[in-house]
Design a protein around this motif. Sequence first.
Motif, PDB file in Angstrom:
ATOM      1  N   LEU A 172       3.359 -14.578  32.940  1.00 50.25           N
ATOM      2  CA  LEU A 172       3.911 -13.428  32.221  1.00 50.25           C
ATOM      3  C   LEU A 172       3.703 -13.549  30.711  1.00 50.25           C
ATOM      4  O   LEU A 172       3.564 -12.537  30.012  1.00 50.25           O
ATOM      5  CB  LEU A 172       5.400 -13.281  32.538  1.00 50.25           C
ATOM      6  CG  LEU A 172       5.748 -12.932  33.993  1.00 50.25           C
ATOM      7  CD1 LEU A 172       7.252 -12.894  34.188  1.00 50.25           C
ATOM      8  CD2 LEU A 172       5.121 -11.597  34.383  1.00 50.25           C
ATOM      9  N   LYS A 173       3.695 -14.769  30.200  1.00 51.12           N
ATOM     10  CA  LYS A 173       3.450 -14.974  28.767  1.00 51.12           C
ATOM     11  C   LYS A 173       2.003 -14.665  28.377  1.00 51.12           C
ATOM     12  O   LYS A 173       1.702 -14.430  27.206  1.00 51.12           O
ATOM     13  CB  LYS A 173       3.784 -16.418  28.378  1.00 51.12           C
ATOM     14  CG  LYS A 173       5.277 -16.735  28.322  1.00 51.12           C
ATOM     15  CD  LYS A 173       5.524 -18.189  27.960  1.00 51.12           C
ATOM     16  CE  LYS A 173       7.007 -18.507  27.906  1.00 51.12           C
ATOM     17  NZ  LYS A 173       7.708 -17.817  26.804  1.00 51.12           N
ATOM     18  N   LEU A 174       1.098 -14.667  29.367  1.00 52.60           N
ATOM     19  CA  LEU A 174      -0.309 -14.391  29.081  1.00 52.60           C
ATOM     20  C   LEU A 174      -0.582 -12.906  28.875  1.00 52.60           C
ATOM     21  O   LEU A 174      -1.596 -12.552  28.277  1.00 52.60           O
ATOM     22  CB  LEU A 174      -1.188 -14.909  30.233  1.00 52.60           C
ATOM     23  CG  LEU A 174      -1.251 -16.432  30.415  1.00 52.60           C
ATOM     24  CD1 LEU A 174      -2.076 -16.776  31.647  1.00 52.60           C
ATOM     25  CD2 LEU A 174      -1.849 -17.107  29.176  1.00 52.60           C
ATOM     26  N   VAL A 175       0.311 -12.044  29.378  1.00 51.15           N
ATOM     27  CA  VAL A 175       0.075 -10.606  29.283  1.00 51.15           C
ATOM     28  C   VAL A 175       0.911 -10.024  28.145  1.00 51.15           C
ATOM     29  O   VAL A 175       1.948 -10.597  27.765  1.00 51.15           O
ATOM     30  CB  VAL A 175       0.440  -9.908  30.617  1.00 51.15           C
ATOM     31  CG1 VAL A 175      -0.393 -10.470  31.760  1.00 51.15           C
ATOM     32  CG2 VAL A 175       1.918 -10.061  30.941  1.00 51.15           C
ATOM     33  N   PRO A 176       0.492  -8.895  27.588  1.00 48.99           N
ATOM     34  CA  PRO A 176       1.297  -8.246  26.537  1.00 48.99           C
ATOM     35  C   PRO A 176       2.675  -7.855  27.063  1.00 48.99           C
ATOM     36  O   PRO A 176       2.857  -7.652  28.264  1.00 48.99           O
ATOM     37  CB  PRO A 176       0.463  -6.999  26.180  1.00 48.99           C
ATOM     38  CG  PRO A 176      -0.922  -7.315  26.629  1.00 48.99           C
ATOM     39  CD  PRO A 176      -0.784  -8.202  27.818  1.00 48.99           C
ATOM     40  N   PHE A 177       3.634  -7.741  26.163  1.00 47.68           N
ATOM     41  CA  PHE A 177       5.016  -7.461  26.547  1.00 47.68           C
ATOM     42  C   PHE A 177       5.139  -6.151  27.313  1.00 47.68           C
ATOM     43  O   PHE A 177       5.911  -6.046  28.280  1.00 47.68           O
ATOM     44  CB  PHE A 177       5.915  -7.427  25.301  1.00 47.68           C
ATOM     45  CG  PHE A 177       7.353  -7.162  25.616  1.00 47.68           C
ATOM     46  CD1 PHE A 177       8.156  -8.176  26.142  1.00 47.68           C
ATOM     47  CD2 PHE A 177       7.915  -5.903  25.409  1.00 47.68           C
ATOM     48  CE1 PHE A 177       9.498  -7.927  26.452  1.00 47.68           C
ATOM     49  CE2 PHE A 177       9.244  -5.661  25.710  1.00 47.68           C
ATOM     50  CZ  PHE A 177      10.039  -6.674  26.225  1.00 47.68           C
ATOM     51  N   ASN A 178       4.361  -5.132  26.908  1.00 51.30           N
ATOM     52  CA  ASN A 178       4.469  -3.828  27.574  1.00 51.30           C
ATOM     53  C   ASN A 178       3.821  -3.830  28.971  1.00 51.30           C
ATOM     54  O   ASN A 178       3.945  -2.868  29.716  1.00 51.30           O
ATOM     55  CB  ASN A 178       3.837  -2.733  26.713  1.00 51.30           C
ATOM     56  CG  ASN A 178       2.377  -3.010  26.413  1.00 51.30           C
ATOM     57  OD1 ASN A 178       1.872  -4.108  26.652  1.00 51.30           O
ATOM     58  ND2 ASN A 178       1.693  -2.011  25.886  1.00 51.30           N
ATOM     59  N   GLN A 179       3.101  -4.910  29.298  1.00 57.51           N
ATOM     60  CA  GLN A 179       2.481  -5.022  30.625  1.00 57.51           C
ATOM     61  C   GLN A 179       3.229  -6.003  31.536  1.00 57.51           C
ATOM     62  O   GLN A 179       2.765  -6.310  32.627  1.00 57.51           O
ATOM     63  CB  GLN A 179       1.021  -5.500  30.465  1.00 57.51           C
ATOM     64  CG  GLN A 179       0.123  -4.562  29.702  1.00 57.51           C
ATOM     65  CD  GLN A 179      -0.124  -3.261  30.458  1.00 57.51           C
ATOM     66  OE1 GLN A 179      -0.248  -3.253  31.678  1.00 57.51           O
ATOM     67  NE2 GLN A 179      -0.179  -2.152  29.741  1.00 57.51           N
ATOM     68  N   GLU A 180       4.389  -6.467  31.071  1.00 55.67           N
ATOM     69  CA  GLU A 180       5.100  -7.516  31.808  1.00 55.67           C
ATOM     70  C   GLU A 180       5.575  -7.034  33.177  1.00 55.67           C
ATOM     71  O   GLU A 180       5.478  -7.757  34.172  1.00 55.67           O
ATOM     72  CB  GLU A 180       6.298  -7.996  30.977  1.00 55.67           C
ATOM     73  CG  GLU A 180       6.937  -9.258  31.528  1.00 55.67           C
ATOM     74  CD  GLU A 180       7.962  -9.838  30.568  1.00 55.67           C
ATOM     75  OE1 GLU A 180       9.128  -9.975  30.994  1.00 55.67           O
ATOM     76  OE2 GLU A 180       7.589 -10.145  29.423  1.00 55.67           O
ATOM     77  N   GLN A 181       6.082  -5.804  33.263  1.00 51.71           N
ATOM     78  CA  GLN A 181       6.564  -5.284  34.539  1.00 51.71           C
ATOM     79  C   GLN A 181       5.427  -5.140  35.545  1.00 51.71           C
ATOM     80  O   GLN A 181       5.589  -5.446  36.742  1.00 51.71           O
ATOM     81  CB  GLN A 181       7.258  -3.923  34.333  1.00 51.71           C
ATOM     82  CG  GLN A 181       8.580  -4.006  33.592  1.00 51.71           C
ATOM     83  CD  GLN A 181       9.585  -4.910  34.304  1.00 51.71           C
ATOM     84  OE1 GLN A 181       9.717  -4.878  35.532  1.00 51.71           O
ATOM     85  NE2 GLN A 181      10.290  -5.722  33.530  1.00 51.71           N
TER      86      GLN A 181
END
Length: 360
Positions: A172-181
Motif C-alpha cells: 500500500l505504501k508503494l501506491v499513491p494515497f488516492n489509489q490506496e482503496q
Amino acid sequence: MMGKLQHSVYALLFISLSVTILYVSREFLIPLTLAGILAMLFVGLCDKLEKKGISRALSALIAVILLLLGIGTIVFLLTWQLNDLTTNIDGMKQRLISLFQNLKDWINESFDISSNQQDEIIKEQGGSSEGAGSMLASFATGMLDALVNMILIIVYIYLFLYYRSRIKKFILKLVPFNQEQKAKKVLQQSTRVSQQYLSGLALMILALWIMYGIGFTLVGVENALFFAILCGILEIVPFVGNITGTSITVLAVIAQGGQTDQIIGVIVVYLIVQFLQTYILEPLIVGEQVNINPLFTIMVLVLGELIWGIAGMVLAIPLLGIVKIICDNIPALMPYGYLIGTDRKKKTNLIDKIKSSFSK
C-alpha cells in the motif's frame, strides 16, 4: 495513437524482461511463489483464530501444522497402498520382462533386427551401467533438492502468514494515497481468487479419489486405491495430470497381466470421470473463479512449463488469475485483462453456495 503504441511497446518489453527474470531466478522464485499461493489459502483461518485471541505466531503455526497433516495423510495413504503394491512387484517384473521379450521377437521378425543388435542399440543410447549409475545419482540429487525445497516452502509459508500485515502495508505504501482503496481491493480479490482456486482444487481431488477408486475397483485393477489417489493428486497439473495418471494405470494393468477388457475398462472409467468432472464437478465445485478464457489457459500452461517446469504448470493458472485482477484495476492494462478474460458470467462455486446458505 502514438501514445497507445508506446504503451504497448513498453508492456511487451516489460513482459519480455519479466519472463527472463522468472527463468533465470526460477530456483529462488519457485519455492517463494508456491509458498505465497499456499499462504493465501490460510489467511482467512489465521484471521479468525486471531480474532479469538490467539497470537499471530500461534495461528501461523496452526496453519502450517494443518498443511503438514494434509500432506502427511496423502503420503500415508500412498505408502500404505505402495506396500501392498510391492508384494506383487516380482510378478509384475516377470510380466514386463516377458512383454519386452515378445516386443524384441516382434522387431526381429518384422525388421530383421536380432536381439543382440537391439541390445547394442540400447547400450549406445545410454543403457550401460555407467548410465544407470548416473541416473541413480541424479535421482538422489533430485530427491535431496525436493526435500530442501519442501522445508523452505514450509518456512516461507509460516513467515508469510506471520508478516502478512507488514507485507500488505508495504504494498500500500508503494501506491499513491488516492489509489490506496483500489490497491486494497486488488489485494483482497487476489487472496480470494487463490483461496477459492486452491480450496476448489482440493475438493476436486477428493471427488476424483472417490470416483477413480470406485471405477478402478469395479474394473478389477489391483491396488485400485493407490492408482485412484495418484490420478487425483496429478490433477494439480491441469490437462496433463489426468492423462498421465490414467496412462500409468494402464501400464500397471498391463504389467499385472490384465486382459484387454480391463485396459478398456480403465479407459472407460477415465472418460466417464472426465465427463463428470468437466460438466458437473467443475461448474459446481470450482466454478469460474479465475475467469480466464481457454486460449490463454493453455498458453500460460505451456509458458509455465517452459519457464518453471512442472511447478510452472501448477502455479500458472492462479498466477494468471492474479495478473488479470491487477490488469482489470489499472486503466492502462485493462485491454490485457479483457484479452485474457471471458465474457461468460462468473458462476458460484459449491463453497460460496454453502456459505450463502448458512448466512441466510
